[in-house]
Each structure stands twice: as structure tokens, then as C-alpha cells.
Scaffold this active site. Structure first.
Site, PDB file in Angstrom:
ATOM      1  N   ASP A 128     -75.283   7.263  43.654  1.00  0.00           N
ATOM      2  CA  ASP A 128     -76.206   5.876  43.559  1.00  0.00           C
ATOM      3  C   ASP A 128     -77.461   6.394  43.003  1.00  0.00           C
ATOM      4  OD1 ASP A 128     -76.344   3.313  43.394  1.00  0.00           O
ATOM      5  OD2 ASP A 128     -77.174   3.169  45.257  1.00  0.00           O
ATOM      6  N   TYR A 130     -81.391   5.068  41.224  1.00  0.00           N
ATOM      7  CA  TYR A 130     -82.455   4.060  41.575  1.00  0.00           C
ATOM      8  C   TYR A 130     -83.303   3.710  40.373  1.00  0.00           C
ATOM      9  CZ  TYR A 130     -86.599   2.788  44.610  1.00  0.00           C
ATOM     10  OH  TYR A 130     -87.737   2.273  45.222  1.00  0.00           O
ATOM     11  N   HIS A 135     -86.956  -3.257  40.422  1.00  0.00           N
ATOM     12  CA  HIS A 135     -86.736  -2.962  41.888  1.00  0.00           C
ATOM     13  C   HIS A 135     -87.496  -1.934  42.470  1.00  0.00           C
ATOM     14  CE1 HIS A 135     -84.381  -2.401  45.421  1.00  0.00           C
ATOM     15  NE2 HIS A 135     -84.016  -0.909  45.111  1.00  0.00           N
ATOM     16  N   ARG A 144     -95.217   1.622  50.066  1.00  0.00           N
ATOM     17  CA  ARG A 144     -96.272   2.692  49.839  1.00  0.00           C
ATOM     18  C   ARG A 144     -97.658   1.845  49.345  1.00  0.00           C
ATOM     19  NH1 ARG A 144     -91.688   5.441  48.293  1.00  0.00           N
ATOM     20  NH2 ARG A 144     -91.934   4.485  46.206  1.00  0.00           N
ATOM     21  N   GLU A 201     -77.258  -4.698  47.567  1.00  0.00           N
ATOM     22  CA  GLU A 201     -78.115  -4.427  46.445  1.00  0.00           C
ATOM     23  C   GLU A 201     -77.181  -4.651  45.349  1.00  0.00           C
ATOM     24  OE1 GLU A 201     -79.454  -0.246  46.849  1.00  0.00           O
ATOM     25  OE2 GLU A 201     -81.217  -0.904  47.944  1.00  0.00           O
ATOM     26  N   GLU A 203     -75.803  -4.161  41.878  1.00  0.00           N
ATOM     27  CA  GLU A 203     -75.534  -3.031  40.945  1.00  0.00           C
ATOM     28  C   GLU A 203     -74.429  -3.133  39.825  1.00  0.00           C
ATOM     29  OE1 GLU A 203     -76.290   0.721  42.647  1.00  0.00           O
ATOM     30  OE2 GLU A 203     -77.267  -0.024  44.349  1.00  0.00           O
ATOM     31  N   ASP A 233     -74.049  -2.483  46.864  1.00  0.00           N
ATOM     32  CA  ASP A 233     -74.630  -1.271  47.915  1.00  0.00           C
ATOM     33  C   ASP A 233     -75.181  -1.711  48.977  1.00  0.00           C
ATOM     34  OD1 ASP A 233     -75.238   1.311  48.614  1.00  0.00           O
ATOM     35  OD2 ASP A 233     -77.218   1.424  47.448  1.00  0.00           O
ATOM     36  N   ARG A 237     -81.912  -1.840  55.948  1.00  0.00           N
ATOM     37  CA  ARG A 237     -83.380  -1.660  55.831  1.00  0.00           C
ATOM     38  C   ARG A 237     -84.012  -0.956  56.881  1.00  0.00           C
ATOM     39  NH1 ARG A 237     -82.724  -1.334  50.498  1.00  0.00           N
ATOM     40  NH2 ARG A 237     -81.797  -3.127  49.475  1.00  0.00           N
ATOM     41  N   GLN A 240     -82.896   2.738  57.059  1.00  0.00           N
ATOM     42  CA  GLN A 240     -83.644   3.309  55.915  1.00  0.00           C
ATOM     43  C   GLN A 240     -85.063   3.773  55.981  1.00  0.00           C
ATOM     44  OE1 GLN A 240     -82.962   1.106  52.327  1.00  0.00           O
ATOM     45  NE2 GLN A 240     -83.564   2.574  50.985  1.00  0.00           N
ATOM     46  N   TYR A 244     -85.752   7.684  55.858  1.00  0.00           N
ATOM     47  CA  TYR A 244     -85.495   8.144  54.489  1.00  0.00           C
ATOM     48  C   TYR A 244     -86.445   9.155  53.957  1.00  0.00           C
ATOM     49  CZ  TYR A 244     -89.770   5.909  52.297  1.00  0.00           C
ATOM     50  OH  TYR A 244     -91.277   5.602  51.867  1.00  0.00           O
ATOM     51  N   LYS A 253     -76.890   3.708  54.173  1.00  0.00           N
ATOM     52  CA  LYS A 253     -76.193   3.439  52.824  1.00  0.00           C
ATOM     53  C   LYS A 253     -74.605   3.760  53.096  1.00  0.00           C
ATOM     54  CE  LYS A 253     -79.607   2.616  50.081  1.00  0.00           C
ATOM     55  NZ  LYS A 253     -79.800   1.452  49.157  1.00  0.00           N
ATOM     56  N   THR A 257     -69.860   0.217  50.436  1.00  0.00           N
ATOM     57  CA  THR A 257     -70.237  -0.078  48.907  1.00  0.00           C
ATOM     58  C   THR A 257     -68.906  -0.932  48.511  1.00  0.00           C
ATOM     59  OG1 THR A 257     -71.374   1.941  48.686  1.00  0.00           O
ATOM     60  CG2 THR A 257     -70.649   0.743  46.746  1.00  0.00           C
ATOM     61  N   THR A 349     -80.312  -0.658  42.043  1.00  0.00           N
ATOM     62  CA  THR A 349     -80.466  -2.408  42.108  1.00  0.00           C
ATOM     63  C   THR A 349     -81.006  -2.811  40.798  1.00  0.00           C
ATOM     64  OG1 THR A 349     -80.888  -1.759  44.654  1.00  0.00           O
ATOM     65  CG2 THR A 349     -81.416  -3.974  43.602  1.00  0.00           C
ATOM     66  N   GLU A 363     -86.353  -7.603  48.460  1.00  0.00           N
ATOM     67  CA  GLU A 363     -87.391  -8.070  47.598  1.00  0.00           C
ATOM     68  C   GLU A 363     -87.572  -9.445  47.538  1.00  0.00           C
ATOM     69  OE1 GLU A 363     -86.588  -5.832  43.436  1.00  0.00           O
ATOM     70  OE2 GLU A 363     -84.712  -5.558  44.793  1.00  0.00           O
TER      71      GLU A 363
HETATM   72 CA    CA Z   1     -78.410   1.254  45.575  1.00  0.00          CA
END
Ligand code: CA
Length: 425
Positions: A128, A130, A135, A144, A201, A203, A233, A237, A240, A244, A253, A257, A349, A363
Site C-alpha cells: 500500500d 501513500y 491526503h 506533525r 481509506e 483508494e 484500506d 487510527r 496507528q 507508527y 492496517k 482491505t 488514500t 480528514e
Molecule cells: Ca492506505
């Protein structure tokens, strides 16, 4: 290109996802019978396994490549055979097909409403990416701050991670809310509990139809791609956010899927090619494209609570991607990894620049801070009983190319008593 007319009238409607221009690949069964390879046309499915056994349409004169519950053996034959098969089937379904051909198709086809759809191919491995800029910017801003939203590498390299083929399922499969380790809401120590920030997500998935050993160019990678599916996907969260750093997503994840039931071939999408966006920095030569690598595919995601009404959560388009599947695939091979028939590449995404174009609840609700209005309530993240549906269409002159809905209903997490360990210290 205009609508190609078929003698199957339902394929000529502007509303069907399956005109003669499409001819997507799936796997179906009827009345608990064998799983068979099928091609969608209007409201019918052509039994490609039956046509092969009968001799009316053979992809390979020597071998029965469709005598299997997946299209992998067919993919392995390569682009020349894909084109011949598509053109022969197009002739059999076209409105100038002779009576004998129509009779064969009538014998070897079923009504779609009577069929159950299964995974259209055997997933070899799943990666997968990004690669949607909006996104990545949105998520980076939340995690961040706006000044560090896009990591310094992002505009130069297709970021990805190796996922699991074992948790890729076909549309309609129920999705069980996962348990997992996450930061406790009350203090900094972790807790083990069901995800409360379970998400989608939106996709598009590319399916690799040819194997490779050693590095390949973007052009070569383009020729290796067999077709595309819609891909959800599912993402936890809270799990994650805790796991992560430093190596990326893992259990967040690993629940599921979901794929659309039909693989739309590259040939069907050819009229909808569009270029990747203008870039602030030139890419390194190994990532340069020689032809437009994206497609104009409009994408929707909807939510429907248990017993409630369906609401649209977002609308976006595949052309919002920053990197094409061919660029991702070429990058995937740079360090020497062989690729196999049946490898699945998630696009990442897909969000557009507007708020209504965001391809995840993370989001849309801005990390759960701005609940979104749906029919009969609000949502930050998915609640038990919600059904999430992805839809996609490339819209031509009087027709559209669709993938079939990519649907998943979220059911409650397992009871703590059913887990093989205590959930609290
Ligand atoms: Ca994804």
C-alpha cells in the site's frame, strides 16, 4: 470514444456500469455451485470458464487458464493474449454479432442478480502506498503540524509499506472492529481495547499481471499492470497513532482491505488517461513517465447506519494522485524485489483539495474534532452497524465504466471474554 452497442440491451443504457466498452473480470457462482471466471456485460455475467471449456472462446489454445476460481493464470499469458481475448469477446457481444455467437453467449451467461461474486484474483502480495498529496498533507498537518506536513522525501519518492495478502477480501465481507494496543485516553500508558477511531481509506488498487526479476522502467511497469479495482484500506487510527513510529503502520492496517468485485482492464480505461500533476521538483530519471499515467475516474464514498439512510461522505477523483501505479511499481523493483502475477498495489488514500473531497474520516472530521453531518446523525469515525461503500466511474460519451460497489459493514469487536488473554493488567 462513443458507446459501443451490444445486442444485450441492458449494456446500452447510460446508467449501467458494464457497457461493452468495459468488460471487467470477476469470479462468480450460482446456487452454491463452482466458482467460475466471468465477464460483466449489462445485467448479465458471461461464463468465461464455460466458453473456454466449450471451445467457443479460448485465451490459450493449449491450456485451460480459466478452469480456476481466479484470473491469475489468464493474466500470466500477457498483454498480447489479454488484447486478443478482449477483442474476440467484444465481437461476440457487439450488436453486429451473428446469431450463432449470440446463441453461445445466451447459453453461457447468467443474470447478475442470481450470482454471488467472489475475489476476482488470488492476491500474491499486497503493498500500500501513500501517494495522494492532499491526503498526505492533511494527515501530516494533524500529526506533525502544518510546517512539517509533507516529509522532505515525499515529493521525490512514492512512500509505501508491505501489507498482508491474507487480509484482502471481496466486497460484501463483514469487517469486525479490531482490538489493539493504543494509548490510553486517560494517561500516557497503553491500553488494550477495541479501536474507537476505525476508519476507511478510499483508494484504487492496481493489479500486477506480469512477473519481473530485477529493476523495471516506468514504461515496462505500465505494461505489467493488468487492471484496476476500488480498494478500501480499513484503518484503526488510534492503533496507528501509537504504533507508527518508527517503522510505519502494522496492526492498524491488518484488519481488512476490501476490493470491488470487478477488475476493470487497462484497455477499458485507456480513453480516460490523464497526466500526473505538475511537480515542484523533477523526479529522478527512473521515475519519469513517457505518457500520462493516471485516469479520470470519479470516486464516491457513502455511509449507511444500520437501518438508516445512505449519505455521501466525499467525492474525489483518481487523477488527484501524485504518483501513478506504474511509477509505484517501477519504484517497488529498484532494490531488486521480484514482482509476481497477482501482486496488488494500493494507490494511497485519494483526497481532493476541498473539504468534501477527503477520502478518509480522519480528514473529514479533522481527527475527530469536527463531526460531520450524515442522514440521522453525525460521525467522527465509523460506528458499529455502519455500511461503507466506495463507488467509481470513468464517464464517457453516453456510457460509464464501473467497478461494482466496494462494500463493507462494520460489526462489533469480539467480546473480551472471547479473546485468548486478559485485556486488562
Ligand atoms: Ca492506505
Amino acid at each position: 470514444m462513443p458507446l459501443m452497442r451490444s445486442w444485450i440491451e441492458s449494456a446500452n443504457s447510460a446508467d449501467t456500469e458494464f457497457p461493452l466498452n468495459n468488460l471487467p473480470y470477476g469470479v462468480f457462482s450460482v446456487d452454491d455451485g463452482d466458482l467460475r471466471c466471468g465477464v460483466a456485460i449489462g445485467d448479465r455475467i458471461v461464463d468465461a470458464t464455460g466458453l473456454e471449456a466449450n471451445g467457443a472462446l479460448r485465451a490459450d489454445p493449449e491450456a485451460d487458464v480459466l478452469d480456476a476460481p481466479y484470473w491469475n493464470d489468464f493474466m500470466e499469458l500477457g498483454p498480447g493474449s489479454w488484447a486478443k481475448f478482449r477483442s474476440a469477446l467484444t465481437a461476440m457481444l457487439s450488436d453486429d454479432a451473428i446469431e450463432d455467437l449470440r446463441d453461445v453467449i445466451t447459453t453461457y451467461s447468467v443474470q447478475m442478480v442470481e450470482a454471488t461474486l467472489h475475489m476476482p484474483f488470488r492476491v500474491s502480495e499486497y503493498t500500500d502506498f501513500y501517494a495522494g498529496r492532499h491526503h498526505a498533507t492533511n494527515v501530516g498537518t494533524m500529526f506533525r503540524g502544518p510546517e512539517n506536513a509533507l516529509p522532505p522525501n515525499w515529493l521525490h519518492i512514492p512512500i509505501g509499506y508491505n501489507g498482508r495478502a491474507s487480509s484482502v477480501f471481496v466486497s460484501g465481507t463483514e469487517i469486525r472492529r479490531p482490538w489493539g494496543q493504543q494509548k490510553s485516553p486517560d494517561h500516557d500508558m497503553p491500553a488494550f481495547m477495541p479501536s474507537r477511531r476505525f476508519d476507511i481509506e478510499l483508494e484504487v488498487g492496481a493489479i500486477v499481471g506480469q512477473s519481473s526479476f530485477g529493476p523495471v522502467s516506468v514504461d515496462f511497469a505500465e505494461d505489467m499492470i493488468f487492471g484496476y479495482v476500488l480498494l478500501n484500506d480499513w484503518s484503526a487510527r488510534d492503533i496507528q497513532a501509537w504504533e507508527y513510529q518508527p517503522l510505519g503502520p502494522f496492526q492498524a492496517k491488518a484488519t481488512a482491505t476490501t476490493l470491488s468485485p470487478w477488475i476493470v482492464s487497462k484497455a477499458a480505461l485507456e480513453p480516460f488517461r490523464v497526466p500526473t500533476p505538475n511537480r515542484e521538483h523533477d523526479l529522478l530519471p527512473y521515475l519519469e513517465e513517457t505518457k500520462p499515467g493516471l485516469y479520470d475516474i470519479s470516486l464516491d464514498v457513502t455511509i449507511q447506519p444500520e437501518g438508516g439512510m445512505e449519505s455521501t461522505l466525499a467525492r474525489t477523483n483518481y487523477k488527484e494522485m501524485y504518483y501513478s501505479s506504474a511509477q509505484q511499481l517501477a519504484h517497488h523493483t529498484t532494490a531488486g524485489s521480484p514482482m509476481n502475477v497477482g501482486d496488488l498495489l494500493g494507490s494511497g488514500t485519494i483526497s481532493g483539495p476541498k473539504k468534501t473531497e477527503r477520502g478518509s474520516l480522519l480528514e473529514l472530521s479533522w481527527g475527530g474534532k469536527e463531526p460531520i453531518e450524515i442522514e440521522g446523525g453525525t460521525r467522527n469515525f465509523i460506528e458499529d452497524g455502519d455500511t461503507l461503500t466506495l463507488k467509481g466511474a470513468a464517464v464517457g460519451d453516453g456510457y460509464k465504466i464501473g467497478f461494482g460497489d466496494c462494500v463493507g459493514k462494520v460489526v462489533p469487536a469480539l467480546d473480551a471474554a472471547d479473546l485468548p488473554y486478559k485485556t486488562e493488567r
